[in-house]
Design an enzyme around this catalytic site. Structure first.
Site, PDB file in Angstrom:
ATOM      1  N   PHE A 105       6.762  75.485   8.580  1.00 57.18           N
ATOM      2  CA  PHE A 105       7.035  74.266   7.830  1.00 57.18           C
ATOM      3  C   PHE A 105       6.248  73.118   8.473  1.00 57.18           C
ATOM      4  CE2 PHE A 105       9.399  70.575   6.401  1.00 57.18           C
ATOM      5  CZ  PHE A 105       9.608  70.870   5.066  1.00 57.18           C
ATOM      6  N   ASP A 122      14.426  77.228  13.973  1.00 56.08           N
ATOM      7  CA  ASP A 122      14.689  76.282  12.890  1.00 56.08           C
ATOM      8  C   ASP A 122      15.454  77.048  11.799  1.00 56.08           C
ATOM      9  OD1 ASP A 122      14.629  74.625  10.647  1.00 56.08           O
ATOM     10  OD2 ASP A 122      12.723  73.719  11.218  1.00 56.08           O
ATOM     11  N   TYR A 158      20.950  69.012   4.151  1.00 59.34           N
ATOM     12  CA  TYR A 158      20.940  68.734   2.708  1.00 59.34           C
ATOM     13  C   TYR A 158      20.547  69.929   1.853  1.00 59.34           C
ATOM     14  CZ  TYR A 158      16.046  67.741   4.014  1.00 59.34           C
ATOM     15  OH  TYR A 158      14.778  67.816   4.538  1.00 59.34           O
ATOM     16  N   LYS A 159      20.279  71.090   2.476  1.00 60.90           N
ATOM     17  CA  LYS A 159      19.890  72.265   1.696  1.00 60.90           C
ATOM     18  C   LYS A 159      21.150  73.077   1.389  1.00 60.90           C
ATOM     19  CE  LYS A 159      15.217  71.991   3.394  1.00 60.90           C
ATOM     20  NZ  LYS A 159      14.319  72.271   4.514  1.00 60.90           N
ATOM     21  N   ARG A 187       9.112  78.814  -6.341  1.00 63.81           N
ATOM     22  CA  ARG A 187      10.189  79.156  -5.429  1.00 63.81           C
ATOM     23  C   ARG A 187      11.530  78.992  -6.143  1.00 63.81           C
ATOM     24  NH1 ARG A 187      11.092  75.904   0.131  1.00 63.81           N
ATOM     25  NH2 ARG A 187      11.622  74.325  -1.419  1.00 63.81           N
TER      26      ARG A 187
HETATM   27  C1  LIG Z   1      13.567  71.266   5.059  1.00 67.04           C
HETATM   28  C2  LIG Z   1      12.993  71.579   6.377  1.00 67.04           C
HETATM   29  C3  LIG Z   1      12.864  70.603   7.365  1.00 67.04           C
HETATM   30  C4  LIG Z   1      13.210  69.196   7.001  1.00 67.04           C
HETATM   31  O1  LIG Z   1      13.027  68.271   7.995  1.00 67.04           O
HETATM   32  P1  LIG Z   1      13.453  66.767   7.708  1.00 67.04           P
HETATM   33  O2  LIG Z   1      13.281  66.112   8.999  1.00 67.04           O
HETATM   34  O3  LIG Z   1      14.844  66.783   7.183  1.00 67.04           O
HETATM   35  O4  LIG Z   1      12.546  66.205   6.652  1.00 67.04           O
HETATM   36  C5  LIG Z   1      12.385  70.974   8.605  1.00 67.04           C
HETATM   37  N1  LIG Z   1      12.049  72.256   8.874  1.00 67.04           N
HETATM   38  C6  LIG Z   1      12.153  73.222   7.929  1.00 67.04           C
HETATM   39  C7  LIG Z   1      11.784  74.615   8.257  1.00 67.04           C
HETATM   40  C8  LIG Z   1      12.619  72.899   6.668  1.00 67.04           C
HETATM   41  O5  LIG Z   1      12.708  73.852   5.730  1.00 67.04           O
END
Ligand SMILES: *Cc1c(COP(=O)(O)O)cnc(C)c1O
Length: 417
Positions: free
Chosen positions: A132, A202, A227-228, A376
């Site tokens: 990511f 992560d 938030y997911k 997705r």
């Molecule tokens: C969604 C996501 C993030 C999000 O990071 P934010 O700081 O909330 O923007 C980070 N790492 C992964 C792997 C994600 O899927």
């Protein structure tokens, strides 16, 4: 066997976790396959936020830090998240964003390694290309800040061999955001430990989507998103995990007053709080944490074995239907077919992916598109039904057969995809 819509309705009728959908306020006419980007709104959140704003903030004002227990929200929510990820109480705290938490834990880990292994040249953060973006960007910034640290990226197949004694930290996303592929957390963590490295996972696409056992795998550190699949609301606070055995030795690089041993003594010198609390930096975001608490409560109250079995089944069925109905339309399956190696999502490749996703959204089927060509579809098992899978593929087949996606309006790019 060839599936039918009625067969899907029958699966819903027998689904032991079907009732968890009632905890959500879902708009009519929408099939929401994007809970992996922004979880849906739990019904309880609306009332909770009204209470926090109208009563706790509006009437009780600053007294609410004590009377409404605002001050314990970060650890309280952390303790609710802990069992979802195989952590113990006191090992998880809700704070900041995932990006900020990545910085905090990686910087803490690398400097802890430096203190504990003085002169051993352990200076590499190992990750994979295509992780990511924020994970890689934050490590690039950290390497730049520290000067003697290098970010090295090695494709997934080569990671085990790339764990050499110069590695200080292995940083991986457990479920890949684009392909849905799951890393073997236990094996990679063990390999990292064998060479003296720490493992930071992560869990942004894992927490609330599949079984995670951080302590069972011996993981050192973890971060994840609120938030997911945890349904904490847009921009919800994230969480971080520090295994108990590292808590005294891991110094927070952002040594803010809320992580101080005695924040309200207002002394001049920083003394880290014991345990996980030191990883707070500034004042906790009370409204966001209150919404996150409601989201996590829904997940914490569900039968997770049944939920995660359902999520694998939803993905399997989606793929079967894609094979059955979309064979002629040039889709590639980019996610693992084996549900044991796949997160709660299906990823398809198509060179017209962007327009196809826009056409689906116009039909009320909300998935998302990840450049350059990934469609997705996330299956949040708390509120996605089997019949939704059928209807989503039905719309997709129709869009391809009629060529609807060719229309010009589906080819204009918005700022957020
Ligand atoms: C969604 C996501 C993030 C999000 O990071 P934010 O700081 O909330 O923007 C980070 N790492 C992964 C792997 C994600 O899927």
């Amino acid at each position: 066997m060839a599936w039918t819509r009625d067969a899907m309705l029958a699966l819903d009728a027998r689904d032991p976790v079907a009732a968890s959908r009632d905890a959500f306020d879902l708009p009519p006419g929408v099939i929401y396959l994007d809970g992996n980007s922004l979880g849906a709104l739990p019904r309880a959140t609306r009332a909770r936020l009204a209470q926090v704003v109208d009563r706790e903030w509006g009437v009780d004002l600053i007294r609410s830090w004590n009377s409404a227990d605002w001050i314990t929200l970060p650890t309280r929510v952390g303790d609710l998240i802990a069992p979802l990820i195989g952590a113990d109480a006191g090992e998880v705290i809700a704070a900041d964003s995932t990006s900020a938490n990545l910085f905090k834990l990686a910087a803490g880990a690398v400097t802890m390694q430096r203190r504990q292994n003085a002169g051993q040249g352990r200076r590499v953060i190992l990750s994979e290309p295509g992780n990511f973006p924020t994970d890689l960007y934050v490590m690039q910034g950290l390497a730049d800040l520290l000067g003697d640290v290098e970010l090295r990226t090695v494709p997934a197949e080569g990671l085990a061999d790339a764990l050499t004694p110069d590695v200080a930290l292995l940083l991986l996303t457990h479920v890949h955001y684009k392909t849905g592929r799951v890393h073997d957390m236990a094996a990679l963590t063990a390999k990292a430990h064998a060479v003296g490295a720490l493992a930071l996972w992560d869990l942004s696409h894992s927490a609330g989507a599949l079984a995670v056992d951080l302590n069972g795998c011996g993981a050192d550190l973890a971060v994840g998103c609120g938030y997911k699949y945890l349904n904490g609301g847009p921009g919800a606070p994230a969480f971080l995990f520090v295994a108990r055995r590292h808590q005294d030795a891991l110094h927070p690089p952002l040594s803010g007053w809320m992580g101080h041993a005695a924040p309200f003594a207002f002394g001049d010198d920083y003394q880290p709080a014991p345990g996980i609390l030191r990883h707070l930096c500034g004042t906790p975001p009370v409204i966001g944490l209150s919404a996150l608490e409601e989201g996590v409560k829904v997940m914490a109250g569900a039968d997770r074995d049944a939920l995660f079995a359902k999520s694998r089944r939803l993905g399997d069925l989606f793929l079967e239907l894609v094979d059955q109905r979309l064979g002629a339309h040039g889709f590639q399956v980019l996610c693992p077919r084996d549900s044991a190696r796949r997160g709660s999502q299906v990823s398809l490749g198509h060179d017209q992916g962007y327009a196809i996703v826009q056409a689906l959204i116009e039909r009320g089927v909300i998935g998302d598109f990840r450049a350059p060509e990934v469609l997705r579809f996330g299956f949040a098992p708390l509120y996605i039904r089997y019949v939704d899978i059928w209807d989503a593929v039905d719309h997709l087949a129709d869009i391809m057969e009629t060529g609807l996606w060719r229309e010009a309006r589906f080819h204009e790019r918005a700022a957020v995809t």
